[in-house]
Design a protein around this motif. Structure first.
Motif, mmCIF file in Angstrom:
data_model
loop_
_atom_site.group_PDB
_atom_site.id
_atom_site.type_symbol
_atom_site.label_atom_id
_atom_site.label_comp_id
_atom_site.label_asym_id
_atom_site.label_seq_id
_atom_site.Cartn_x
_atom_site.Cartn_y
_atom_site.Cartn_z
ATOM 1 N N ARG A 313 0.838 -1.211 0.000
ATOM 2 C CA ARG A 313 0.000 0.000 0.000
ATOM 3 C C ARG A 313 0.872 1.260 0.000
ATOM 4 N NH1 ARG A 313 -3.045 -2.685 4.355
ATOM 5 N NH2 ARG A 313 -4.929 -3.575 3.474
ATOM 6 N N LEU A 314 1.887 1.255 0.864
ATOM 7 C CA LEU A 314 2.744 2.445 0.945
ATOM 8 C C LEU A 314 3.548 2.635 -0.344
ATOM 9 C CD1 LEU A 314 4.136 2.376 4.593
ATOM 10 C CD2 LEU A 314 2.566 4.050 3.599
ATOM 11 N N TYR A 317 1.263 4.023 -2.946
ATOM 12 C CA TYR A 317 0.972 5.441 -2.692
ATOM 13 C C TYR A 317 2.174 6.308 -3.057
ATOM 14 C CZ TYR A 317 -0.508 9.655 -0.218
ATOM 15 O OH TYR A 317 -0.847 10.941 0.088
ATOM 16 N N GLN A 321 2.381 9.180 -6.007
ATOM 17 C CA GLN A 321 2.744 10.562 -5.697
ATOM 18 C C GLN A 321 3.935 11.015 -6.539
ATOM 19 O OE1 GLN A 321 0.979 12.536 -3.280
ATOM 20 N NE2 GLN A 321 -0.368 10.796 -3.653
ATOM 21 N N THR A 395 3.911 5.542 7.498
ATOM 22 C CA THR A 395 2.542 5.995 7.243
ATOM 23 C C THR A 395 2.460 6.756 5.915
ATOM 24 O OG1 THR A 395 2.871 8.148 8.304
ATOM 25 C CG2 THR A 395 2.186 6.313 9.728
ATOM 26 N N ARG A 396 1.228 6.944 5.448
ATOM 27 C CA ARG A 396 1.025 7.757 4.243
ATOM 28 C C ARG A 396 1.461 9.194 4.496
ATOM 29 N NH1 ARG A 396 -3.294 5.750 0.576
ATOM 30 N NH2 ARG A 396 -3.995 7.870 0.269
ATOM 31 N N VAL A 399 4.963 9.584 3.682
ATOM 32 C CA VAL A 399 5.176 9.683 2.232
ATOM 33 C C VAL A 399 4.890 11.121 1.769
ATOM 34 C CG1 VAL A 399 4.428 8.862 -0.039
ATOM 35 C CG2 VAL A 399 4.630 7.242 1.869
ATOM 36 N N ASP A 400 3.858 11.721 2.337
ATOM 37 C CA ASP A 400 3.559 13.118 1.984
ATOM 38 C C ASP A 400 4.729 14.031 2.347
ATOM 39 O OD1 ASP A 400 1.059 12.367 1.068
ATOM 40 O OD2 ASP A 400 0.051 12.832 2.975
#
Lengths: 414, 138
Positions: A313-314, A317, A321, A395-396, A399-400
């Protein structure tokens, strides 16, 4: 099973076991995205090692006293626990080493030097880590064997047609990385094992990035040899594993000599202890073995399917991005079941080392360099790349922050 | 969160984006190349002497901002100094020249051009025989 069906991790609860993740640098909380290099060590693993040193530290297989008995039993049972974790047939098939690199060298010296010769082929892939690439390359130089490389395609997957061409009746061993530490590619190791075995060749699998991140069953793969490290799977540094099929390990001569690995010694000659001790001379990494066992317990409590789903998932994502940025080049396959939890990339206007330095100012820890895959980087046509790699505590939002830090670098160099 | 690192002050970015004396000299007294294998930084330094005095320096290459800016700045610093003074330079002089703190992991990038110029000078004097300088020799 697709990762949508797997229950997600309680990351807040997981993070509570990693005080290191609370560290701040210049007021910014650490964002640790260098897990393919090493993962952090959760409290239960640190506690298990601390308990060993505080309560039953002793040398193994030597003393009659209580502490030595406790340490010996713990050390032996760590082999059983690891064997169970990877689907091996008992402790005899699990050799503790220093790390994946030493596991590969053990095999290359103990088996390769004895068995390889002119006319034999060692088949690697273009995405091998230096740990296997340099080792087999040099053993081939010494034995006169040839080295071949299975090519990668434009998406960063192995060219399986080329694999069929490379692996022949002259092939003695195929050495392949399970999950590429640079491309993130999850290679079809069971299929490669079949091809190797069809030609009476052995297969060695470098599982340094695989065992920490997904369920691995060495018998399902039908790997003859398989290696990984403790410190990339929530365990300690200083311990790695070489799995080998029992009959193959029994046929191999020792790689290192000394105490603990012998059965009987005279001035003239020696005989060897039974497996796996034959390959574990000297005082072994006892606390590290205890820590590795605790890491296996820790990961199995989370569940390896869930670890894998979280990683995927990570990675998906992060890939999305980064792919949305026109000036970011990403290496390796698109997200999916054959991509692991890491993304290597370059920002076109900024050298990877500059990018990593600027990220560091934002407390974002990534890897920049050749990731010990220089020939692969030559093939990709870049000197270096940046790499973000994930683990159970990421966590997402992190990533942000990675993407925000990339934007800062872009502005600085504009 | 700030816009960037102390390591990337305006002077460094300026030299990286607009390198001075980039290219090759037509009549160098000595030329040498080097690399920083960890980063893939590559530098070629061309030096022309007038007696023992450094008259002109040019560089070419590719790599990270720190390595390229250090090379660019060195090409403006060296003219007017002597070969002996070049050989006496150390990493502190490079850090002073750059005017910023260089993190330990990046110091090899910063000193690459200096080492290339120094090895070139040593080879010119016959004190060294080395095809290529690398920062892994430390």
């Amino acid at each position: 099973m697709s990762h949508q069906q797997v229950e997600s991790l309680d990351v807040d609860r997981i993070r509570a076991a990693y005080p290191i993740l609370e560290r701040e640098f210049s007021g910014s909380q650490l964002v640790y995205l260098d897990n393919a290099a090493t993962t952090h060590t959760p409290d239960p693993v640190v506690d298990a090692m601390s308990d060993y040193y505080r309560q039953y530290n002793s040398n193994v297989h030597r003393g009659i006293h209580h502490l030595s008995q406790e340490a010996s039993i713990a050390y032996e049972e760590a082999h059983d626990r690891v064997a169970d974790f990877i689907g091996a047939d008992g402790r005899e098939e699990v050799i503790f080493t220093k790390n994946t690199t030493e596991s590969e060298n053990l095999l290359a010296y103990a088996w390769g030097l004895a068995e390889l010769g002119p006319g034999d082929e060692v088949v690697l892939t273009e995405m091998e880590h230096h740990a296997s690439l340099v080792t087999w390359q040099q053993i081939a130089h010494r034995t006169g064997a040839d080295v071949k490389y299975i090519a990668i395609d434009d998406d960063g997957r192995l060219d399986m047609d080329h694999a069929h061409e490379c692996i022949t009746d002259d092939t003695a061993i195929v050495s392949v990385v399970h999950v590429s530490n640079t491309l993130g590619t999850v290679n079809p190791v069971a299929e490669l094992a079949d091809i190797a075995h069809d030609h009476d060749a052995y297969i060695f699998v470098d599982g340094a990035q695989a065992v920490p991140t997904r369920p691995v069953d060495v018998q399902a793969i039908d790997a003859d040899f398989y290696a990984f490290s403790g410190h990339k799977m929530a365990g300690p540094t200083g311990i790695g594993v070489l799995y080998g099929k029992r009959h193959l390990l029994e046929a191999m001569q020792p790689y290192l000599y000394g105490g603990g690995m012998i059965e009987k010694v005279t001035f003239e000659d020696s005989t060897w202890a039974e497996l796996p001790w034959k390959f574990e001379p000297g005082t072994p990494p006892i606390a590290e073995a205890v820590g590795l066992e605790a890491a296996v317990d820790y990961l199995e409590e989370i569940g390896m399917e869930r670890v894998q789903a979280h990683e995927e998932r990570l990675a998906e994502y992060a890939y999305e991005q980064l792919a949305a940025e026109d000036d970011v080049d990403i290496y390796g396959p698109e997200p999916g079941p054959d991509r692991g939890g890491l993304v290597s990339f370059n920002l076109e206007s900024v050298h990877a080392h500059d990018l990593a330095s600027i990220m560091n100012d934002h407390a974002v820890a990534i890897r920049a360099g050749d990731h010990c895959t220089q020939p692969l980087h030559d093939k990709l046509g870049v000197a270096a790349s940046a790499r973000a790699s994930f683990y159970v505590y990421n966590t997402r939002e992190e990533v942000d922050k990675l993407v925000d830090a990339i934007d800062s670098a872009r502005q600085l160099f504009a | 969160m700030g816009l960037g690192s102390d390591m990337y002050r305006q002077q460094i970015l300026d030299h990286y984006k607009s390198p001075r004396n980039y290219g090759e000299l037509e009549d160098p007294t000595f030329t040498h190349i080097g690399e920083n294998p960890m980063c893939g930084d590559e530098i070629r330094m061309d030096v022309r002497l007038d007696g023992q005095e450094i008259e002109q320096v040019a560089f070419s290459g590719d790599g990270c901002a720190i390595s390229q800016a250090a090379a660019s700045m060195l090409t403006t610093e060296l003219p007017g100094t002597t070969v002996d003074e070049l050989l006496e330079m150390d990493r502190d002089d490079i850090v002073d020249m750059l005017g910023v703190e260089i993190s330990p992991m990046r110091i090899k990038c910063a000193v690459l051009a200096e080492k290339v110029a120094q090895d070139g000078a040593k080879m010119y004097r016959g004190d060294l025989d080395k095809e290529k300088t690398t920062t892994e020799d430390d």
